[in-house]
Design a protein around this motif. Structure first.
Motif, PDB file in Angstrom:
ATOM      1  N   ILE A  97       0.732  -1.156  -0.091  1.00  0.00           N
ATOM      2  CA  ILE A  97       0.097   0.002   0.027  1.00  0.00           C
ATOM      3  C   ILE A  97       0.861   1.371  -0.187  1.00  0.00           C
ATOM      4  CG2 ILE A  97      -1.743   1.395   1.445  1.00  0.00           C
ATOM      5  CD1 ILE A  97      -2.926  -1.323   2.401  1.00  0.00           C
ATOM      6  N   ALA A  98       1.892   1.199   0.633  1.00  0.00           N
ATOM      7  CA  ALA A  98       2.861   2.460   0.962  1.00  0.00           C
ATOM      8  C   ALA A  98       3.506   2.755  -0.588  1.00  0.00           C
ATOM      9  CB  ALA A  98       3.911   2.351   1.841  1.00  0.00           C
ATOM     10  N   GLY A  99       4.095   1.412  -1.229  1.00  0.00           N
ATOM     11  CA  GLY A  99       4.625   1.716  -2.370  1.00  0.00           C
ATOM     12  C   GLY A  99       3.695   2.045  -3.441  1.00  0.00           C
ATOM     13  N   LEU A 100       2.338   1.585  -3.283  1.00  0.00           N
ATOM     14  CA  LEU A 100       1.697   2.081  -4.387  1.00  0.00           C
ATOM     15  C   LEU A 100       1.075   3.445  -4.261  1.00  0.00           C
ATOM     16  CD1 LEU A 100      -0.376   1.194  -6.903  1.00  0.00           C
ATOM     17  CD2 LEU A 100      -2.082   0.554  -5.181  1.00  0.00           C
ATOM     18  N   TRP A 101       0.961   3.949  -3.022  1.00  0.00           N
ATOM     19  CA  TRP A 101       0.763   5.291  -2.707  1.00  0.00           C
ATOM     20  C   TRP A 101       1.845   6.315  -3.135  1.00  0.00           C
ATOM     21  CZ3 TRP A 101       2.615   9.045   0.704  1.00  0.00           C
ATOM     22  CH2 TRP A 101       1.770  10.206   0.940  1.00  0.00           C
ATOM     23  N   PHE A 102       3.084   5.955  -2.984  1.00  0.00           N
ATOM     24  CA  PHE A 102       4.306   6.863  -3.420  1.00  0.00           C
ATOM     25  C   PHE A 102       4.471   6.587  -4.755  1.00  0.00           C
ATOM     26  CE2 PHE A 102       5.783   6.350   1.219  1.00  0.00           C
ATOM     27  CZ  PHE A 102       6.083   7.692   1.279  1.00  0.00           C
ATOM     28  N   LEU A 103       4.054   5.585  -5.470  1.00  0.00           N
ATOM     29  CA  LEU A 103       4.089   5.471  -6.947  1.00  0.00           C
ATOM     30  C   LEU A 103       2.981   6.476  -7.553  1.00  0.00           C
ATOM     31  CD1 LEU A 103       5.109   4.120  -9.497  1.00  0.00           C
ATOM     32  CD2 LEU A 103       3.529   2.335  -9.298  1.00  0.00           C
ATOM     33  N   ILE A 104       1.907   6.448  -7.008  1.00  0.00           N
ATOM     34  CA  ILE A 104       0.835   7.324  -7.512  1.00  0.00           C
ATOM     35  C   ILE A 104       1.296   8.935  -7.250  1.00  0.00           C
ATOM     36  CG2 ILE A 104      -1.629   8.353  -7.143  1.00  0.00           C
ATOM     37  CD1 ILE A 104      -2.155   5.133  -6.769  1.00  0.00           C
ATOM     38  N   ARG A 105       1.818   9.089  -5.970  1.00  0.00           N
ATOM     39  CA  ARG A 105       2.403  10.630  -5.887  1.00  0.00           C
ATOM     40  C   ARG A 105       3.571  10.922  -6.958  1.00  0.00           C
ATOM     41  NH1 ARG A 105       0.928  13.632  -1.363  1.00  0.00           N
ATOM     42  NH2 ARG A 105       2.774  14.723  -2.236  1.00  0.00           N
ATOM     43  N   SER A 106       4.515  10.016  -7.040  1.00  0.00           N
ATOM     44  CA  SER A 106       5.753  10.214  -7.915  1.00  0.00           C
ATOM     45  C   SER A 106       5.101  10.380  -9.403  1.00  0.00           C
ATOM     46  CB  SER A 106       6.780   9.023  -7.932  1.00  0.00           C
ATOM     47  OG  SER A 106       6.934   8.965  -6.447  1.00  0.00           O
ATOM     48  N   VAL A 107       4.418   9.695  -9.783  1.00  0.00           N
ATOM     49  CA  VAL A 107       3.780   9.988 -11.163  1.00  0.00           C
ATOM     50  C   VAL A 107       2.991  11.136 -11.385  1.00  0.00           C
ATOM     51  CG1 VAL A 107       2.198   9.113 -13.127  1.00  0.00           C
ATOM     52  CG2 VAL A 107       3.854   7.502 -11.790  1.00  0.00           C
ATOM     53  N   GLY A 108       2.205  11.500 -10.310  1.00  0.00           N
ATOM     54  CA  GLY A 108       1.631  12.841 -10.348  1.00  0.00           C
ATOM     55  C   GLY A 108       2.716  13.942 -10.431  1.00  0.00           C
ATOM     56  N   ARG A 109       3.766  13.724  -9.484  1.00  0.00           N
ATOM     57  CA  ARG A 109       4.736  15.241  -9.282  1.00  0.00           C
ATOM     58  C   ARG A 109       5.255  15.095 -10.671  1.00  0.00           C
ATOM     59  NH1 ARG A 109       6.510  19.499  -8.279  1.00  0.00           N
ATOM     60  NH2 ARG A 109       8.489  19.677  -7.257  1.00  0.00           N
ATOM     61  N   ILE A 110       5.695  14.104 -11.273  1.00  0.00           N
ATOM     62  CA  ILE A 110       6.610  14.262 -12.510  1.00  0.00           C
ATOM     63  C   ILE A 110       5.609  14.569 -13.907  1.00  0.00           C
ATOM     64  CG2 ILE A 110       6.063  12.013 -13.783  1.00  0.00           C
ATOM     65  CD1 ILE A 110       9.305  12.081 -14.132  1.00  0.00           C
ATOM     66  N   ILE A 111       4.315  14.451 -13.705  1.00  0.00           N
ATOM     67  CA  ILE A 111       3.275  15.084 -14.531  1.00  0.00           C
ATOM     68  C   ILE A 111       3.195  16.523 -14.320  1.00  0.00           C
ATOM     69  CG2 ILE A 111       0.783  15.274 -15.110  1.00  0.00           C
ATOM     70  CD1 ILE A 111       0.862  12.297 -14.957  1.00  0.00           C
ATOM     71  N   GLU A 112       3.248  16.776 -13.119  1.00  0.00           N
ATOM     72  CA  GLU A 112       3.216  18.303 -12.663  1.00  0.00           C
ATOM     73  C   GLU A 112       4.391  19.055 -12.985  1.00  0.00           C
ATOM     74  OE1 GLU A 112       3.627  20.444  -8.291  1.00  0.00           O
ATOM     75  OE2 GLU A 112       2.225  19.052  -8.546  1.00  0.00           O
ATOM     76  N   ILE A 113       5.576  18.321 -13.026  1.00  0.00           N
ATOM     77  CA  ILE A 113       6.840  19.059 -13.398  1.00  0.00           C
ATOM     78  C   ILE A 113       6.970  19.539 -14.903  1.00  0.00           C
ATOM     79  CG2 ILE A 113       9.443  18.731 -13.595  1.00  0.00           C
ATOM     80  CD1 ILE A 113       9.235  17.307 -10.842  1.00  0.00           C
ATOM     81  N   TYR A 114       6.712  18.320 -15.550  1.00  0.00           N
ATOM     82  CA  TYR A 114       6.840  18.373 -17.224  1.00  0.00           C
ATOM     83  C   TYR A 114       5.488  18.919 -17.820  1.00  0.00           C
ATOM     84  CZ  TYR A 114      11.310  16.359 -16.628  1.00  0.00           C
ATOM     85  OH  TYR A 114      12.814  16.328 -16.257  1.00  0.00           O
ATOM     86  N   GLY A 115       4.325  18.745 -17.277  1.00  0.00           N
ATOM     87  CA  GLY A 115       3.061  19.204 -17.737  1.00  0.00           C
ATOM     88  C   GLY A 115       2.744  20.542 -17.772  1.00  0.00           C
ATOM     89  N   GLY A 116       3.444  21.484 -17.002  1.00  0.00           N
ATOM     90  CA  GLY A 116       3.042  22.618 -16.972  1.00  0.00           C
ATOM     91  C   GLY A 116       2.949  23.647 -18.196  1.00  0.00           C
ATOM     92  N   LYS A 117       2.669  24.786 -17.795  1.00  0.00           N
ATOM     93  CA  LYS A 117       2.289  25.565 -19.024  1.00  0.00           C
ATOM     94  C   LYS A 117       3.811  25.705 -19.852  1.00  0.00           C
ATOM     95  CE  LYS A 117       0.528  30.109 -20.574  1.00  0.00           C
ATOM     96  NZ  LYS A 117       1.528  31.291 -20.737  1.00  0.00           N
ATOM     97  N   LYS A 118       3.862  25.481 -21.117  1.00  0.00           N
ATOM     98  CA  LYS A 118       5.050  25.729 -22.039  1.00  0.00           C
ATOM     99  C   LYS A 118       4.638  26.677 -23.000  1.00  0.00           C
ATOM    100  CE  LYS A 118       6.017  20.915 -21.342  1.00  0.00           C
ATOM    101  NZ  LYS A 118       5.222  19.916 -21.585  1.00  0.00           N
ATOM    102  N   ILE A 119       5.693  27.558 -23.341  1.00  0.00           N
ATOM    103  CA  ILE A 119       5.534  28.415 -24.544  1.00  0.00           C
ATOM    104  C   ILE A 119       6.532  27.989 -25.580  1.00  0.00           C
ATOM    105  CG2 ILE A 119       5.773  30.784 -25.261  1.00  0.00           C
ATOM    106  CD1 ILE A 119       5.501  31.627 -22.264  1.00  0.00           C
ATOM    107  N   MET A 120       6.008  27.480 -26.851  1.00  0.00           N
ATOM    108  CA  MET A 120       6.801  26.825 -28.029  1.00  0.00           C
ATOM    109  C   MET A 120       6.901  27.993 -29.071  1.00  0.00           C
ATOM    110  SD  MET A 120       6.784  23.701 -27.031  1.00  0.00           S
ATOM    111  CE  MET A 120       6.277  22.201 -28.053  1.00  0.00           C
ATOM    112  N   LEU A 121       8.251  28.063 -29.198  1.00  0.00           N
ATOM    113  CA  LEU A 121       8.536  29.316 -30.284  1.00  0.00           C
ATOM    114  C   LEU A 121       9.263  28.429 -31.459  1.00  0.00           C
ATOM    115  CD1 LEU A 121      10.200  31.920 -27.717  1.00  0.00           C
ATOM    116  CD2 LEU A 121       7.797  31.907 -28.754  1.00  0.00           C
TER     117      LEU A 121
END
Length: 172
Positions: free
Chosen positions: A12-36
């Motif tokens: 349960i702890a591993g699954l909880w941390f896995l979900i949190r880690s995936v959510g955090r990496i999506i938050e890091i790279y999925g933020g607002k980007k400006i493409m030029l």
């Protein structure tokens, strides 16, 4: 008896941390980007919050050299101020997007107010079709560390599940 409680808790702890880690990496790279895109003049762009930003070079090729030592100038259009742009190649922050393009952070800057900005670029060595710049909040090595967090939490999840099943089958 203690193992029948300990191993499911590890799962349960591993699954909880896995979900949190995936959510955090999506938050890091999925933020607002400006493409030029680099094949036409660079447009003005809006940055909505102050802080540290990175400029990443986007190239739709698996191989080839990413131009890193380029002179960038950032100008605030509201008051005409110039901001320092530092060339910093971050290989730990390199990644691929959904189209398979390589994205390598090559410069960073810090702004103190939201507003409209213009980026000017010195001479680029060679622009290939599809090359562009991506401006986003600075990721640094956060994404690299999150990958390790995902690996560790996935191993804990799998180990907890396997050991729980073996414990309940009285194999341990």
């Amino acid at each position: 008896m203690m193992l029948k409680i300990l191993f499911p808790l590890l799962f349960i702890a591993g699954l909880w941390f896995l979900i949190r880690s995936v959510g955090r990496i999506i938050e890091i790279y999925g933020g607002k980007k400006i493409m030029l895109p680099l094949d036409k003049p660079l447009p003005e762009f809006q940055l909505t919050e102050p802080g540290e930003y990175e400029i990443a070079y986007r190239r739709p090729a698996l191989l080839g050299i990413i131009p890193t030592q380029v002179l960038y100038k950032l100008i605030s259009l509201s008051d005409g101020r110039h901001f320092d742009v530092t060339n910093v190649t971050n290989h730990l922050g390199s990644r691929k997007d959904m189209t398979g393009s390589r994205i390598v952070p090559v410069a960073e800057f810090n702004i103190d107010a939201q507003g409209t900005y213009r980026l000017t670029i010195g001479q680029l060595p060679e622009i290939k079709k599809g090359d562009g710049l991506v401006i986003m909040k600075k990721t640094g090595s956060k994404g690299f560390l999150m990958i390790f967090a995902i690996i560790v939490s996935a191993m804990a999840t799998i180990a907890g599940l396997v050991l729980s099943v073996l414990t309940f089958l009285d194999k341990i």
